[in-house]
Design a protein around this motif. Structure first.
Motif, short mmCIF file in Angstrom:
data_model
loop_
_atom_site.label_atom_id
_atom_site.label_comp_id
_atom_site.label_asym_id
_atom_site.label_seq_id
_atom_site.Cartn_x
_atom_site.Cartn_y
_atom_site.Cartn_z
N ARG A 56 0.84 -1.20 0.00
CA ARG A 56 0.00 0.00 0.00
C ARG A 56 0.87 1.25 0.00
NH1 ARG A 56 -5.34 0.72 1.44
NH2 ARG A 56 -5.51 -1.41 0.65
N PHE A 57 2.00 1.19 0.71
CA PHE A 57 2.91 2.33 0.75
C PHE A 57 3.51 2.59 -0.63
CE2 PHE A 57 7.42 3.59 0.93
CZ PHE A 57 7.29 4.87 1.42
N LEU A 58 3.84 1.53 -1.37
CA LEU A 58 4.43 1.69 -2.70
C LEU A 58 3.50 2.44 -3.65
CD1 LEU A 58 6.08 -1.82 -3.27
CD2 LEU A 58 7.22 0.33 -2.67
N PRO A 358 5.10 -3.49 -10.82
CA PRO A 358 4.52 -4.84 -10.69
C PRO A 358 4.03 -5.15 -9.28
CG PRO A 358 6.55 -4.91 -11.98
CD PRO A 358 6.45 -3.53 -11.41
N LEU A 359 4.66 -4.53 -8.28
CA LEU A 359 4.23 -4.75 -6.90
C LEU A 359 3.04 -3.86 -6.54
CD1 LEU A 359 7.72 -4.93 -5.13
CD2 LEU A 359 6.24 -6.84 -5.76
N SER A 360 3.13 -2.59 -6.91
CA SER A 360 2.07 -1.66 -6.52
C SER A 360 0.75 -1.94 -7.22
CB SER A 360 2.51 -0.21 -6.80
OG SER A 360 2.81 -0.04 -8.17
N LEU A 365 -5.99 -5.91 -6.87
CA LEU A 365 -6.64 -7.15 -6.43
C LEU A 365 -6.67 -7.26 -4.92
CD1 LEU A 365 -5.16 -9.74 -8.98
CD2 LEU A 365 -7.48 -8.81 -8.94
N LEU A 366 -5.55 -6.92 -4.28
CA LEU A 366 -5.44 -7.12 -2.83
C LEU A 366 -6.38 -6.22 -2.04
CD1 LEU A 366 -1.56 -7.48 -2.51
CD2 LEU A 366 -3.28 -9.29 -2.40
N ASN A 425 -1.93 -0.91 -21.30
CA ASN A 425 -0.76 -0.10 -20.95
C ASN A 425 -0.11 -0.58 -19.66
OD1 ASN A 425 0.98 1.92 -21.67
ND2 ASN A 425 -0.26 3.59 -20.89
N VAL A 426 -0.94 -0.94 -18.68
CA VAL A 426 -0.42 -1.42 -17.39
C VAL A 426 0.37 -2.72 -17.59
CG1 VAL A 426 -1.07 -2.40 -15.16
CG2 VAL A 426 -2.15 -0.30 -15.96
N VAL A 427 -0.17 -3.63 -18.40
CA VAL A 427 0.53 -4.88 -18.68
C VAL A 427 1.86 -4.62 -19.37
CG1 VAL A 427 0.46 -7.04 -20.01
CG2 VAL A 427 -1.57 -6.28 -18.75
N ILE A 428 1.85 -3.75 -20.40
CA ILE A 428 3.07 -3.45 -21.14
C ILE A 428 4.11 -2.78 -20.23
CG2 ILE A 428 4.03 -1.97 -22.95
CD1 ILE A 428 1.58 -2.57 -24.63
#
Length: 457
Positions: A56-58, A358-360, A365-366, A425-428
Motif C-alpha cells: 500500500r505504501f508503494l 509490478p508490486l504496486s 486485487l489485494l 498499458n499497465v501490462v506493457i
C-alpha cells in the motif's frame, strides 16, 4: 465555438467530477462509517500484514508527479489560444533546427525536412538552418538552409558516450560546430514535425532569452493514425506535458522530473557547457541525464507554447521496447554518482514508482481480496492518485482529437478507447519493468516511425 477560458473551466469541472466519483466508488470518501473494521494482525498474521501495508505504501510513490500533473492541468489554461508573436522574427537570434537520426529511414527524414522547411518559411522564420545529423549518408536536397552532417564511424567522445548522445556531442566539437554562443538549437527526432504555433512559441522563447533551455507539448494523433492502441495509450503523455512538464517549468523553472528528448530548445553556449559527453550511463536516456546535469549546474528552464507533432509507435512490440529503454535509461541516471541526490530526488521517487509497478499494481486485487484499515487521508490519497491517472487519458484525448472534426460519437469512442487501453498499458509497463531490470542496460532501441513498406530493387 467555446473560448479557451470556458474550455479550461469545463475541463477543470470534469477533472473534479472524476476525482469525486472515483473517491466515492473506491471508498476514498466514505459517506457513512457503518462498515466493520477488521484487525489485519489477527486475520492475516504479522508477516502478511507487513507485506500488505508495504504494498500500500508503494502506491504512494507516484504522488509527487500526480500532484504536479494536477497543478499543471488546473492552475494554467489547458486550452491556450494560438501563440502570438511578441517580437519580429527579424530580431530573433539564429536558430538551428537539429534532427538526429541513425539514417535507417532516409525517405522519412527527407520528407519531414521538406515539410519542416516549408513550415519555417510560412511561419516567417528568417535566420535559421535545418541540420540533419546522421550516422549514414542520406543525400538531402540541395538547399542553402539544409545541412547534412555525417558522424564519422571512427569518432569517439572523451567519456565513451554512445548512440544519440555521441552524435549530438560530435556537433559540439571544435572544428565541427559552426554556431556562435548566442545562437539557439531546436532538437527534433527524425519523425517530429513543426507547426506554425510551435515556431512562434520558439521565437518568443529565444527573443525573451531569460532561460537557457525550453520545451513544449507534443501530440500524437495528428493526420493518419497508424496504431489506435498505442496512439490512445500515448494520450497520457499529452496530459503529462500539459501537467507535470508545464508546471515544473513555469513554476520552478527546473526539470524536477526531467523532460523529453524532442522539442528541446537550447542556447548553444549552455549546451556546450553541459555537453552530451556523459559516458555510458548518460547515453541511453541522454535527454534525462542532460537535464539533470544542467539542473545541477544552475541553468533554468521554461515551457514553450505551441505544439509539435509525432507518431506513436506502430506496433505493440516497439511500444514495449520504447518503454523499456526509457526505464533503463532513467534508472542509469538515478543511479549515477555524477548527479547529486538533491537534484534527482523527485526523479528518483518517480523512477522507483515505475520500477515497483509490478508490486504496486497488485493493490488492485489485494484491496478487495485482503482489505486493510488505513487512516482516511491514506484512502483519499490512494483514490486521488488513481482518479488523476485515469483522467489524464481523458484529457489527452480531448487535447489530441477535435470534437468538431470527429463528431460526438467518434470523439466519445476515442475517450472510451483510451480508457480501455489502460489495462493494456499497465501490462506493457509491467513487462517493460521486468524486462528492463533483467535485460542489458546499455542498449538503445530505435523505434520504426516510417510506415511505408521498404522498397525492393
Amino acid at each position: 465555438m467555446l473560448n479557451s477560458k470556458t474550455k479550461h473551466a469545463l475541463h477543470c469541472a470534469l477533472l473534479f467530477s472524476v476525482i469525486i466519483i472515483f473517491e466515492l466508488l473506491t471508498g476514498g470518501l466514505k459517506l457513512s462509517s457503518d462498515e466493520t473494521v477488521i484487525d489485519p494482525w489477527v486475520k492475516y498474521g504479522f508477516t502478511i500484514t507487513i507485506i500488505l501495508y508495504t504494498l500500500r505504501f508503494l502506491a504512494f510513490l507516484p504522488l509527487p508527479q500526480i500532484l504536479l500533473n494536477f497543478a499543471g492541468l488546473t492552475l494554467y489554461n489547458a486550452f491556450p489560444d494560438n501563440v502570438i508573436l511578441k517580437g519580429s522574427p527579424l530580431l530573433a537570434p539564429f536558430i538551428c533546427v537539429r534532427i538526429v537520426t541513425r539514417g535507417d529511414y532516409p525517405q522519412l527524414v527527407k520528407n519531414n525536412v521538406s515539410r519542416n522547411l516549408s513550415k519555417c518559411l510560412s511561419a516567417g522564420l528568417e535566420h535559421f538552418v535545418i541540420e540533419v545529423v546522421t550516422d549514414k549518408p542520406i543525400h538531402l536536397m540541395k538547399d542553402r538552409r539544409v545541412i547534412e552532417t555525417v558522424v564519422p564511424g571512427n569518432y569517439k567522445t572523451k567519456s565513451g558516450a554512445l548512440f544519440k548522445a555521441r552524435a549530438l556531442q560530435y556537433c559540439l566539437e571544435e572544428g565541427v560546430n559552426t554556431l556562435s554562443d548566442s545562437d539557439w538549437i531546436v532538437h527534433l527526432d527524425e519523425e517530429t514535425l513543426l507547426t506554425e504555433n510551435s515556431i512562434r512559441g520558439i521565437l518568443n522563447f529565444v527573443i525573451d532569452g531569460k532561460h537557457s533551455f525550453g520545451q513544449g507539448l507534443i501530440t500524437y494523433a495528428n493526420e493518419e493514425v497508424i496504431n489506435w492502441i498505442t496512439t490512445l495509450a500515448d494520450t497520457f503523455r499529452v496530459a503529462d506535458d500539459m501537467g507535470k512538464l508545464r508546471f515544473q517549468f513555469l513554476m520552478f523553472h527546473k526539470p524536477l522530473l526531467s523532460w523529453k528528448g524532442s522539442y528541446v530548445v537550447t542556447q548553444v553556449k549552455a549546451e556546450r557547457d553541459v555537453t552530451f559527453d556523459n559516458g555510458l550511463d548518460g547515453s541511453v536516456a541522454e535527454d534525462c541525464f542532460f537535464a539533470m546535469k544542467a539542473f545541477k549546474m544552475g541553468y533554468t528552464f521554461n515551457f514553450i507554447e505551441g505544439e509539435m507533432w509525432e507518431k506513436s509507435p506502430f506496433t505493440l512490440g516497439d511500444f514495449l521496447q520504447q518503454r523499456k529503454r526509457w526505464l533503463q535509461g532513467i534508472l542509469l541516471v538515478v543511479r549515477s554518482k555524477k548527479i547529486p541526490l538533491k537534484n534527482k530526488i523527485f526523479l528518483s521517487i518517480s523512477c522507483y514508482s515505475w520500477v515497483t509497478m509490478p508490486l504496486s499494481t497488485s493493490n488492485i486485487l489485494l484491496a478487495s481480496l485482503c482489505p486493510i484499515p488505513c487512516p482516511p487521508l491514506i484512502d483519499f490519497l490512494c483514490a486521488f492518485i488513481g482518479a488523476v491517472s485515469i483522467y489524464m487519458y481523458i484529457f489527452g484525448v480531448i487535447k489530441s482529437f477535435s470534437l468538431y472534426r470527429f463528431g460526438v460519437i467518434k470523439f466519445s469512442l476515442c475517450i472510451f478507447g483510451a480508457l480501455a487501453t489502460i489495462p493494456v498499458n499497465v501490462v506493457i509497463e509491467n513487462v517493460a519493468v521486468i524486462w528492463g531490470l533483467l535485460g542489458k542496460k546499455h542498449k538503445f532501441y530505435v523505434v520504426n516511425k516510417d510506415n511505408r513498406p521498404p522498397l525492393t530493387v
